[in-house]
Motif scaffolding. Sequence first.
Motif, PDB file in Angstrom:
ATOM      1  N   ALA A 181       0.190  -1.289   0.152  1.00 58.76           N
ATOM      2  CA  ALA A 181      -0.017  -0.015  -0.062  1.00 58.76           C
ATOM      3  C   ALA A 181       0.878   1.100  -0.227  1.00 58.76           C
ATOM      4  O   ALA A 181       0.892   2.644  -0.677  1.00 58.76           O
ATOM      5  N   LEU A 182       1.674   0.903   0.817  1.00 59.54           N
ATOM      6  CA  LEU A 182       2.828   2.575   0.417  1.00 59.54           C
ATOM      7  C   LEU A 182       3.287   2.323  -0.470  1.00 59.54           C
ATOM      8  O   LEU A 182       3.969   3.713  -1.332  1.00 59.54           O
ATOM      9  N   LEU A 183       3.796   1.329  -0.949  1.00 55.33           N
ATOM     10  CA  LEU A 183       4.820   1.488  -2.611  1.00 55.33           C
ATOM     11  C   LEU A 183       3.727   1.583  -3.438  1.00 55.33           C
ATOM     12  O   LEU A 183       4.280   2.454  -4.698  1.00 55.33           O
ATOM     13  N   GLN A 195      14.336  -4.254  -2.997  1.00 55.02           N
ATOM     14  CA  GLN A 195      13.569  -3.431  -3.852  1.00 55.02           C
ATOM     15  C   GLN A 195      12.678  -2.984  -2.849  1.00 55.02           C
ATOM     16  O   GLN A 195      12.456  -1.248  -2.835  1.00 55.02           O
ATOM     17  N   GLY A 196      11.763  -3.110  -2.735  1.00 52.17           N
ATOM     18  CA  GLY A 196      10.675  -1.992  -1.850  1.00 52.17           C
ATOM     19  C   GLY A 196      11.128  -1.843  -0.624  1.00 52.17           C
ATOM     20  O   GLY A 196      10.674  -0.404   0.414  1.00 52.17           O
ATOM     21  N   ALA A 197      12.140  -2.572   0.366  1.00 52.18           N
ATOM     22  CA  ALA A 197      12.762  -2.151   1.247  1.00 52.18           C
ATOM     23  C   ALA A 197      13.547  -0.646   0.940  1.00 52.18           C
ATOM     24  O   ALA A 197      13.569   0.108   1.651  1.00 52.18           O
ATOM     25  N   ARG A 198      14.447  -0.981   0.056  1.00 48.72           N
ATOM     26  CA  ARG A 198      15.036   0.277  -0.243  1.00 48.72           C
ATOM     27  C   ARG A 198      14.584   1.484  -0.617  1.00 48.72           C
ATOM     28  O   ARG A 198      15.215   2.489  -0.391  1.00 48.72           O
ATOM     29  N   ASP A 199      13.177   0.904  -1.394  1.00 49.19           N
ATOM     30  CA  ASP A 199      12.649   1.939  -1.926  1.00 49.19           C
ATOM     31  C   ASP A 199      11.622   2.882  -0.887  1.00 49.19           C
ATOM     32  O   ASP A 199      11.871   4.549  -0.963  1.00 49.19           O
ATOM     33  N   ILE A 200      11.060   2.772   0.283  1.00 48.63           N
ATOM     34  CA  ILE A 200      10.848   2.989   1.318  1.00 48.63           C
ATOM     35  C   ILE A 200      11.616   3.714   2.197  1.00 48.63           C
ATOM     36  O   ILE A 200      11.699   4.539   2.585  1.00 48.63           O
ATOM     37  N   LEU A 201      13.443   2.825   2.189  1.00 49.84           N
ATOM     38  CA  LEU A 201      14.072   3.473   2.778  1.00 49.84           C
ATOM     39  C   LEU A 201      14.414   5.402   2.415  1.00 49.84           C
ATOM     40  O   LEU A 201      14.923   6.127   3.292  1.00 49.84           O
ATOM     41  N   ASN A 202      14.611   4.821   0.877  1.00 51.19           N
ATOM     42  CA  ASN A 202      14.949   6.225   0.393  1.00 51.19           C
ATOM     43  C   ASN A 202      14.064   6.922  -0.127  1.00 51.19           C
ATOM     44  O   ASN A 202      14.546   8.602  -0.342  1.00 51.19           O
ATOM     45  N   MET A 204      10.723   7.793   2.619  1.00 52.03           N
ATOM     46  CA  MET A 204       9.962   7.978   2.866  1.00 52.03           C
ATOM     47  C   MET A 204      10.119   8.581   3.879  1.00 52.03           C
ATOM     48  O   MET A 204       9.402   8.502   5.208  1.00 52.03           O
ATOM     49  N   GLY A 205      12.043   8.746   4.561  1.00 48.12           N
ATOM     50  CA  GLY A 205      12.414   9.251   5.263  1.00 48.12           C
ATOM     51  C   GLY A 205      12.959   8.244   6.583  1.00 48.12           C
ATOM     52  O   GLY A 205      13.107   8.925   7.636  1.00 48.12           O
TER      53      GLY A 205
END
Length: 589
Positions: A181-183, A195-202, A204-205
Amino acid sequence: LHRRLCHYHSALLFLLVRISILALLGWANALNVINNVVPIVYSIAGSDSGGGAGIQADLHAIHSFGCHGCTAITCVTAQNSMGVSGVYEIPSEFLRKQLDSLSEDLPPASVKIGMIYSADNAREIEMFLSKAKRPPWVVCDPVMISTSGHALISEETKAAMVQYIFPYTDVLTPNKFEAEALLGRKLTSFEDIEQGARDILNTMGVGAVLIKGGHTIDADDEIISSSFSQDYFLSRKRSDASDSSTKSLAQRRLCDGEYGVWLRSPRIHSDNTHGTGCTLSSSIASALALGRPKGDSSSVGSSSAIDDILDACCLAKAYVTAGIERGVQLGKGPGPVAHTNFPSSYRDYPSVAFNPKDNFQGAFRPMATSSPISAVNILATSPITLGKIIPIVDSAGWVKTLSSTPGITDIQLRLKGQREEDIASIIEEAQGYVSGSSRDVRLWINDYWREAILAKCFGVHLGQEDLASCVEQGGLEVLQKCNMALGISSHTYAELSVALSANPTYISLGPVFDTASKEVRFGPQGLSTVSKWRSFIAPNIPLVAIGGIGDAEIAKLVKDAGADCVAVIGAITKADDIKNTVERLNEAM
């Protein structure tokens, strides 16, 4: 007679005082004597009238970890085990009043944030966090979607949570559906999760993210998905860590969150999982409260073994696994996760999966211990018994001396500062002394596993950095093919999870007490941590304690705390009478 009695009385008094001091070094941690208070953990979340999730589950978990729980309620639900029938939002003004009242008198060491429910409440929480005089650890469980897949909060609230809460969040704990839902996309494989974890980290702060694996991740690998629950952890580089871009392979650990870590536990097939997300996040917050204060790398909390967020995640995963295993149905619907005590069983403790698609089942050469009730004495196929003491020495000359010393069966050679071109010849020379001894003596080589294989040594001992390098180069498989024994160092809960993944011959913990023999970044673990390590390690794997064990009296304390063996340095190398010292240490163990 009077003088002799006085002498015995003084000696006894000295021994009792010494034992008390040494014991307090460990027990003070468990009792939080360092700060003289029980750590305070806030739960900012919704109320579950059924008692299985929300603040009710949070308070249970916080208490189980030995912390004091305070609550600021964002919404009140009408629900039971079959579902939610209504939600009442707490006005933002009253949420502010709750938080202001708490912070005036009971400042938190950590904060767990659960269901926010409204954008106004998200802004109130942001205001509270921005005013904190001593910023707490913040764990956010982004409650957005029900188990059945229905949205629990509006898009406006989700956007407010990302904007106002995430920048203060040290670790975000979404499940697979919440991460999707976040991605705004599906996550259908292990690679998607990473990859999802990397995108959240990069984008969403947040400081770190733990994507939970309670749901099946990779449908193409049914064996792995049905056998294990695997969570993926990824974090930013620690501010007190060296630059990851300049970090050589030899400096990395397999539990360094900046490179990504898969935590693995056996999957427990149960419907009684209500409240697992709330319980996990509040357990992480509680474990962080027991560790070092946020932003203060020079301090040590009530547990030196909790050094980073991943350590807290390991303990929390163990707690939730135990709770799922013991959960029972109370109503007509799924039952809640059970709440137990501080994690205490090797059956529940997670390991680190070097590859989430690999079911590594190999085990290194087993060894029995001197304990008559040790499980390894029953299960081991090898009759070899690990010595009660392992002297650690830095030269072939010391190996020669100790190979002929009665009572010593295992010697570890730790070479530091020698020229690389001389290492192989020194190890070969040392192995020659062991092989030529009339006694049954085994040589363990610290870190240099290739040279140990060539010299046909008995075993290898690897620190966490050298273990990572060995795994990267396929060394574990090579060592197993050569029937080598393997010992692994550990200092933190995450490092213990790494060590367990290799199924080694033994696992060591240190430093138990202050030591000057080796520069380490971790504080003394104390006797209570020795006991915890013993409970997290299967009975067929010996526990070796190291660090500050300078005489037989201290060795006896460590043994009573749960160690099967002690590794000693100065106690042997600085002894006036080595033979007598060895006898006393063996007797103590």
